[in-house]
Scaffold this motif. Structure first.
Motif, PDB file in Angstrom:
ATOM      1  N   HIS A  39       0.819  -1.222   0.000  1.00 16.77           N
ATOM      2  CA  HIS A  39       0.000   0.000   0.000  1.00 16.77           C
ATOM      3  C   HIS A  39       0.845   1.261   0.000  1.00 16.77           C
ATOM      4  CE1 HIS A  39       0.568   1.029   4.314  1.00 16.77           C
ATOM      5  NE2 HIS A  39       0.796  -0.253   4.409  1.00 16.77           N
ATOM      6  N   CYS A  83       3.452   3.476   3.085  1.00 14.51           N
ATOM      7  CA  CYS A  83       3.645   2.454   4.122  1.00 14.51           C
ATOM      8  C   CYS A  83       4.743   2.906   5.092  1.00 14.51           C
ATOM      9  CB  CYS A  83       4.034   1.126   3.476  1.00 14.51           C
ATOM     10  SG  CYS A  83       4.311  -0.176   4.686  1.00 14.51           S
ATOM     11  N   GLY A  84       4.391   3.015   6.356  1.00 12.13           N
ATOM     12  CA  GLY A  84       5.349   3.458   7.364  1.00 12.13           C
ATOM     13  C   GLY A  84       6.508   2.493   7.545  1.00 12.13           C
TER      14      GLY A  84
END
Ligand SMILES: [Zn+2]
Length: 109
Positions: A11, A14-15
């Motif tokens: 996605h 995205c962290g």
């Protein structure tokens, strides 16, 4: 019974990928278990560096999807199922901006 479809869904923004990208770029390991994630994302980081692109973190997220889907397709237990059409492994990317999912690899023909 084997499921007929595995979707590897990455996605946007995205962290985890972002943190791993900067950790690898700057040579600064993350603490504890996070470093295991950084290590796992290293091949995607290298691919993103090779591919370039406007947003290297997004390139890396997409690379990770494709690499993970390819790993699953070549898995010892899954590969025969993929070969005979009993299983598809699709790599896809979810855009938070548009809400759309884009297929990156492995779409059944
Ligand atoms: Zn994420």
């Amino acid at each position: 019974m084997t499921p007929p479809l595995i979707v590897v869904l990455g996605h946007q923004r995205c962290g985890a990928v972002k943190a791993a990208y900067y950790s690898l770029r700057d040579g600064k390991p993350l603490s504890g278990n996070l470093q295991a994630i950084v290590k796992a994302l290293q091949p995607a980081y290298k691919q993103a560096v090779r591919e370039g692109g406007a947003d290297p973190v997004e390139t890396m997220a997409r690379a990770q999807v494709k690499l993970t889907a390819a790993d699953l397709r070549s898995n010892r237990d899954l590969a025969p199922l993929v070969r005979n059409g009993a299983l598809a492994v699709v790599g896809a990317y979810y855009s938070l901006d548009t809400g759309k999912v884009e297929v990156l690899s492995g779409a059944p023909s």
